[in-house]
Design a protein around this motif. Sequence first.
Motif, PDB file in Angstrom:
ATOM      1  N   SER A   1      -8.696  89.553  28.991  1.00 17.40           N
ATOM      2  CA  SER A   1      -9.803  88.601  28.794  1.00 17.40           C
ATOM      3  C   SER A   1      -9.360  87.169  29.031  1.00 17.40           C
ATOM      4  N   THR A   2      -8.166  86.819  28.556  1.00 21.36           N
ATOM      5  CA  THR A   2      -7.694  85.445  28.767  1.00 21.36           C
ATOM      6  C   THR A   2      -7.364  85.187  30.230  1.00 21.36           C
ATOM      7  N   ILE A   3      -6.925  86.219  30.939  1.00 16.33           N
ATOM      8  CA  ILE A   3      -6.679  86.034  32.373  1.00 16.33           C
ATOM      9  C   ILE A   3      -7.999  85.813  33.109  1.00 16.33           C
ATOM     10  N   ILE A   4      -9.008  86.602  32.795  1.00 17.81           N
ATOM     11  CA  ILE A   4     -10.320  86.418  33.424  1.00 17.81           C
ATOM     12  C   ILE A   4     -10.854  85.024  33.101  1.00 17.81           C
ATOM     13  N   TRP A   5     -10.715  84.622  31.853  1.00 15.59           N
ATOM     14  CA  TRP A   5     -11.142  83.288  31.426  1.00 15.59           C
ATOM     15  C   TRP A   5     -10.390  82.222  32.229  1.00 15.59           C
ATOM     16  N   ALA A   6      -9.093  82.412  32.393  1.00 17.65           N
ATOM     17  CA  ALA A   6      -8.276  81.464  33.160  1.00 17.65           C
ATOM     18  C   ALA A   6      -8.697  81.441  34.632  1.00 17.65           C
ATOM     19  N   LEU A   7      -8.987  82.604  35.194  1.00 19.89           N
ATOM     20  CA  LEU A   7      -9.431  82.661  36.594  1.00 19.89           C
ATOM     21  C   LEU A   7     -10.730  81.876  36.789  1.00 19.89           C
ATOM     22  N   ILE A   8     -11.656  82.067  35.887  1.00 21.90           N
ATOM     23  CA  ILE A   8     -12.945  81.369  35.980  1.00 21.90           C
ATOM     24  C   ILE A   8     -12.751  79.870  35.786  1.00 21.90           C
ATOM     25  N   TYR A   9     -11.952  79.508  34.809  1.00 23.24           N
ATOM     26  CA  TYR A   9     -11.768  78.082  34.489  1.00 23.24           C
ATOM     27  C   TYR A   9     -10.976  77.350  35.563  1.00 23.24           C
ATOM     28  N   THR A  10      -9.892  77.966  36.052  1.00 25.05           N
ATOM     29  CA  THR A  10      -9.067  77.275  37.045  1.00 25.05           C
ATOM     30  C   THR A  10      -9.755  77.191  38.404  1.00 25.05           C
ATOM     31  N   LYS A  11     -10.691  78.084  38.660  1.00 20.83           N
ATOM     32  CA  LYS A  11     -11.399  78.045  39.947  1.00 20.83           C
ATOM     33  C   LYS A  11     -12.123  76.721  40.138  1.00 20.83           C
ATOM     34  N   ARG A  12     -12.611  76.148  39.052  1.00 23.14           N
ATOM     35  CA  ARG A  12     -13.298  74.853  39.122  1.00 23.14           C
ATOM     36  C   ARG A  12     -12.326  73.700  39.335  1.00 23.14           C
ATOM     37  N   ILE A  13     -11.074  73.909  38.972  1.00 24.79           N
ATOM     38  CA  ILE A  13     -10.084  72.831  39.023  1.00 24.79           C
ATOM     39  C   ILE A  13      -9.261  72.889  40.307  1.00 24.79           C
ATOM     40  N   ASN A  14      -8.690  74.079  40.572  1.00 27.37           N
ATOM     41  CA  ASN A  14      -7.790  74.216  41.714  1.00 27.37           C
ATOM     42  C   ASN A  14      -7.739  75.687  42.105  1.00 27.37           C
ATOM     43  N   LYS A  15      -8.228  76.003  43.286  1.00 29.02           N
ATOM     44  CA  LYS A  15      -8.297  77.408  43.695  1.00 29.02           C
ATOM     45  C   LYS A  15      -6.919  78.033  43.886  1.00 29.02           C
ATOM     46  N   ILE A  16      -5.930  77.241  44.234  1.00 27.45           N
ATOM     47  CA  ILE A  16      -4.570  77.783  44.361  1.00 27.45           C
ATOM     48  C   ILE A  16      -4.107  78.332  43.011  1.00 27.45           C
ATOM     49  N   SER A  17      -4.422  77.618  41.943  1.00 26.70           N
ATOM     50  CA  SER A  17      -4.081  78.097  40.592  1.00 26.70           C
ATOM     51  C   SER A  17      -4.716  79.444  40.316  1.00 26.70           C
ATOM     52  N   THR A  18      -5.934  79.610  40.768  1.00 26.01           N
ATOM     53  CA  THR A  18      -6.648  80.869  40.577  1.00 26.01           C
ATOM     54  C   THR A  18      -5.956  81.993  41.336  1.00 26.01           C
ATOM     55  N   TYR A  19      -5.636  81.761  42.588  1.00 30.21           N
ATOM     56  CA  TYR A  19      -4.985  82.786  43.405  1.00 30.21           C
ATOM     57  C   TYR A  19      -3.618  83.176  42.847  1.00 30.21           C
ATOM     58  N   LEU A  20      -2.925  82.236  42.250  1.00 26.15           N
ATOM     59  CA  LEU A  20      -1.611  82.527  41.688  1.00 26.15           C
ATOM     60  C   LEU A  20      -1.683  83.473  40.491  1.00 26.15           C
ATOM     61  N   LEU A  21      -2.851  83.564  39.869  1.00 27.85           N
ATOM     62  CA  LEU A  21      -3.012  84.438  38.696  1.00 27.85           C
ATOM     63  C   LEU A  21      -3.407  85.870  39.060  1.00 27.85           C
ATOM     64  N   VAL A  22      -3.790  86.101  40.299  1.00 30.82           N
ATOM     65  CA  VAL A  22      -4.243  87.441  40.697  1.00 30.82           C
ATOM     66  C   VAL A  22      -3.145  88.502  40.525  1.00 30.82           C
ATOM     67  N   PRO A  23      -1.893  88.251  40.938  1.00 31.44           N
ATOM     68  CA  PRO A  23      -0.860  89.273  40.692  1.00 31.44           C
ATOM     69  C   PRO A  23      -0.672  89.582  39.196  1.00 31.44           C
ATOM     70  N   TYR A  24      -0.815  88.590  38.362  1.00 32.14           N
ATOM     71  CA  TYR A  24      -0.714  88.781  36.911  1.00 32.14           C
ATOM     72  C   TYR A  24      -1.839  89.694  36.424  1.00 32.14           C
ATOM     73  N   LEU A  25      -3.036  89.464  36.930  1.00 28.00           N
ATOM     74  CA  LEU A  25      -4.176  90.309  36.568  1.00 28.00           C
ATOM     75  C   LEU A  25      -3.915  91.755  36.988  1.00 28.00           C
ATOM     76  N   LEU A  26      -3.426  91.940  38.206  1.00 28.87           N
ATOM     77  CA  LEU A  26      -3.135  93.288  38.687  1.00 28.87           C
ATOM     78  C   LEU A  26      -2.044  93.960  37.857  1.00 28.87           C
ATOM     79  N   TRP A  27      -1.032  93.189  37.463  1.00 29.61           N
ATOM     80  CA  TRP A  27       0.043  93.729  36.634  1.00 29.61           C
ATOM     81  C   TRP A  27      -0.487  94.174  35.267  1.00 29.61           C
ATOM     82  N   ILE A  28      -1.370  93.386  34.686  1.00 26.87           N
ATOM     83  CA  ILE A  28      -1.922  93.730  33.369  1.00 26.87           C
ATOM     84  C   ILE A  28      -2.801  94.976  33.467  1.00 26.87           C
ATOM     85  N   ILE A  29      -3.529  95.113  34.557  1.00 25.72           N
ATOM     86  CA  ILE A  29      -4.327  96.332  34.756  1.00 25.72           C
ATOM     87  C   ILE A  29      -3.394  97.545  34.837  1.00 25.72           C
ATOM     88  N   PHE A  30      -2.311  97.416  35.592  1.00 23.69           N
ATOM     89  CA  PHE A  30      -1.325  98.496  35.711  1.00 23.69           C
ATOM     90  C   PHE A  30      -0.692  98.796  34.348  1.00 23.69           C
TER      91      PHE A  30
END
Length: 98
Positions: free
Chosen positions: A59-88
Motif C-alpha cells: 500500500s505504501t509503495i502504491i501511495w508512493a507511486l501515485i504521489y511521486t508521479k506528480r513530482i518526478n516521473k523518474i522517481s516513480t519508475y525507480l519504484l517499479v522494481p520494488y513493487l515487483l519484488w514485494i509482489i514476489f
Amino acid sequence: YLLIILSVYFSWIKSKKSEKTNLLIIFGLNLISNALWSFLFFYLRNPILGFLDLLVIFSTIIWALIYTKRINKISTYLLVPYLLWIIFAGILNLAFIV
C-alpha cells in the motif's frame, strides 16, 4: 534499496516545501513496515502477520507511486522494481500460510 533512495532523492529535490512532509510520511511508513516484516516473519515466525505487513508495504509503495508521479516521473519508475519484488515476496510468503 539503492533505487528507493534515488527515488526519494529525486522526489525530494523536485518537490515543493509542502510536499516534503508527505514524502517523509510515505517513505517513513514504508521503511518502518519493511523493517517490521523481517521481525514478524523470521523472529516471530508468523507468516500471517508477515503477509499483513506486506500488504502495508504494498500500500505504501502504491501511495508512493501515485504521489511521486506528480513530482518526478523518474522517481516513480525507480519504484517499479520494488513493487515487483514485494509482489514476489508476497507470493512466497503466502506459500508458508497455505
